[in-house]
Design a protein around this motif. Structure first.
Motif, PDB file in Angstrom:
ATOM      1  N   PRO A 166     -12.284   8.324  16.021  1.00  0.00           N
ATOM      2  CA  PRO A 166     -12.425   8.225  14.563  1.00  0.00           C
ATOM      3  C   PRO A 166     -13.669   7.448  14.147  1.00  0.00           C
ATOM      4  CG  PRO A 166     -10.831   6.629  15.341  1.00  0.00           C
ATOM      5  CD  PRO A 166     -11.231   7.442  16.542  1.00  0.00           C
ATOM      6  N   PHE A 167     -13.906   7.415  12.846  1.00  0.00           N
ATOM      7  CA  PHE A 167     -15.072   6.714  12.304  1.00  0.00           C
ATOM      8  C   PHE A 167     -15.070   5.242  12.696  1.00  0.00           C
ATOM      9  CE2 PHE A 167     -16.891   4.165   8.803  1.00  0.00           C
ATOM     10  CZ  PHE A 167     -18.213   4.581   8.904  1.00  0.00           C
ATOM     11  N   GLU A 168     -13.887   4.613  12.703  1.00  0.00           N
ATOM     12  CA  GLU A 168     -13.802   3.190  13.057  1.00  0.00           C
ATOM     13  C   GLU A 168     -14.357   2.929  14.456  1.00  0.00           C
ATOM     14  OE1 GLU A 168     -11.457   4.950  11.718  1.00  0.00           O
ATOM     15  OE2 GLU A 168     -10.574   3.872  10.011  1.00  0.00           O
ATOM     16  N   ALA A 169     -14.162   3.884  15.360  1.00  0.00           N
ATOM     17  CA  ALA A 169     -14.679   3.715  16.722  1.00  0.00           C
ATOM     18  C   ALA A 169     -16.198   3.679  16.722  1.00  0.00           C
ATOM     19  CB  ALA A 169     -14.178   4.848  17.611  1.00  0.00           C
ATOM     20  N   TRP A 170     -16.819   4.572  15.958  1.00  0.00           N
ATOM     21  CA  TRP A 170     -18.279   4.608  15.928  1.00  0.00           C
ATOM     22  C   TRP A 170     -18.850   3.418  15.172  1.00  0.00           C
ATOM     23  CZ3 TRP A 170     -19.905   7.251  19.653  1.00  0.00           C
ATOM     24  CH2 TRP A 170     -19.269   8.442  20.050  1.00  0.00           C
ATOM     25  N   LEU A 171     -18.112   2.914  14.193  1.00  0.00           N
ATOM     26  CA  LEU A 171     -18.547   1.714  13.486  1.00  0.00           C
ATOM     27  C   LEU A 171     -18.522   0.508  14.438  1.00  0.00           C
ATOM     28  CD1 LEU A 171     -19.429   0.577  10.751  1.00  0.00           C
ATOM     29  CD2 LEU A 171     -17.023   0.251  10.177  1.00  0.00           C
ATOM     30  N   MET A 172     -17.456   0.406  15.219  1.00  0.00           N
ATOM     31  CA  MET A 172     -17.380  -0.657  16.229  1.00  0.00           C
ATOM     32  C   MET A 172     -18.467  -0.464  17.289  1.00  0.00           C
ATOM     33  SD  MET A 172     -14.104  -1.795  18.595  1.00  0.00           S
ATOM     34  CE  MET A 172     -13.013  -2.068  17.196  1.00  0.00           C
ATOM     35  N   PHE A 173     -18.738   0.775  17.644  1.00  0.00           N
ATOM     36  CA  PHE A 173     -19.799   1.119  18.592  1.00  0.00           C
ATOM     37  C   PHE A 173     -21.145   0.586  18.090  1.00  0.00           C
ATOM     38  CE2 PHE A 173     -23.176   3.780  20.197  1.00  0.00           C
ATOM     39  CZ  PHE A 173     -22.820   4.140  21.488  1.00  0.00           C
ATOM     40  N   ALA A 174     -21.458   0.853  16.817  1.00  0.00           N
ATOM     41  CA  ALA A 174     -22.725   0.404  16.237  1.00  0.00           C
ATOM     42  C   ALA A 174     -22.796  -1.120  16.183  1.00  0.00           C
ATOM     43  CB  ALA A 174     -22.898   0.996  14.834  1.00  0.00           C
ATOM     44  N   ALA A 175     -21.670  -1.753  15.818  1.00  0.00           N
ATOM     45  CA  ALA A 175     -21.634  -3.213  15.759  1.00  0.00           C
ATOM     46  C   ALA A 175     -21.907  -3.818  17.131  1.00  0.00           C
ATOM     47  CB  ALA A 175     -20.280  -3.675  15.224  1.00  0.00           C
TER      48      ALA A 175
END
Length: 289
Positions: A166-175
């Motif tokens: 999900p989007f949350e995974a990619w947001l955590m990935f970017a962080a």
């Protein structure tokens, strides 16, 4: 081969794998555990937890061996790496290649209990881990590439638990990629003089006199993205307490690295380990409430 010789060889292989330096493994493991607990609503199953812990250790070890293999002609010229096995002539290329193959095969076995999407996500993770060492020859910010490699456990963890990313995974990935950029730039600052002499590309070299400001910028991006993630996840107060504590630690890094003292920079790099641990604690406690 005698027992003593076998012990000596295992000792050399252990040093190649950085078994004696677990901070690198932990820096790779913390974000993977953030994702695993987040995806499982705070309660991942034991099989997945064990698979990701073991796989992280094995892949970090394989990456370290690949790094030393790629840098074998440079490490002897850098003060911090002059004692590594290749720099001291203690290991052959053939041995390192076989060790990488064994470690990658063992990591592959860790994927067997997991779903097909996780297997597919492991392919770019493997590619990034084994090719990162060569980016230091031509890419001005190889720490960015390392950030991608160190973040792929995040989408893999979500894939293993939810069978989607999900989007949350990619947001955590970017962080996490931003956080890796921050602490590995500090790491590169410790070797900056040596890297300039031998022509190795690093973010510390690329940013020049603004290296310390770049570190703080990456830390700031990390904190902003983690705040966005917490807002999307409607996280409870332990998450935000961790956010504040980490922000304070990040700000305190600036006066420690601004002199570019080699030993102080290395100490700051090591101290990032507690940032990963506190974030895991904040995420878990928030999800358990």
């Amino acid at each position: 081969m005698t027992e003593t010789t076998w012990r000596q060889r295992l000792g050399v292989y252990g040093r190649l794998m950085r078994v004696d330096k677990p901070v690198g493994t932990l820096l790779l493991l913390w974000p993977t555990l953030w994702a695993l607990f987040w995806a499982a609503d705070g309660r991942p199953d034991r099989v997945s937890l064990l698979a990701f812990c073991a796989g992280t250790f094995l892949m970090r070890s394989a990456g370290c061996v690949a790094n030393d293999l790629a840098d074998r002609s440079f490490d002897g010229a850098v003060a911090r790496t002059a004692g590594r096995p290749f720099a001291r002539g203690e290991v052959k290329v053939r041995e390192a290649v076989w060790l990488i193959a064994v470690l990658c095969a063992a990591a592959l076995l860790c994927l067997l209990p997991l779903n097909r999407l996780t297997w597919l996500m492991s392919l770019p993770a493997l590619f990034l881990a084994l090719t990162y060492p060569y980016t230091k020859r031509f890419f001005p910010i190889p720490q960015f590439y390392l950030g991608l490699a160190f973040s792929f456990g995040i989408p893999m963890a979500f894939a293993a638990v939810q069978n989607r990313v999900p989007f949350e995974a990619w947001l955590m990935f970017a962080a996490n990629a931003c956080w890796t950029l921050a602490y590995d730039t500090v790491y590169a600052m410790a070797d900056k003089e040596d890297d300039l002499k031998i022509g190795i590309q690093t973010s510390a070299v690329t940013f020049g006199d603004y290296d310390k400001e770049a570190v703080m910028l990456f830390h700031a991006a990390f904190s902003v993205l983690m705040a966005w993630l917490g807002w999307l996840g409607d996280m409870d107060w332990p998450y935000w307490l961790a956010w504040i504590l980490v922000l304070v630690w990040q700000l305190r890094q600036y006066p420690q690295i601004r002199t570019r003292d080699r030993s102080r920079c290395f100490e700051v790099f090591l101290a990032n380990n507690r940032i990963g641990a506190v974030w895991l604690l904040g995420i878990v406690l928030s999800l358990w409430r």
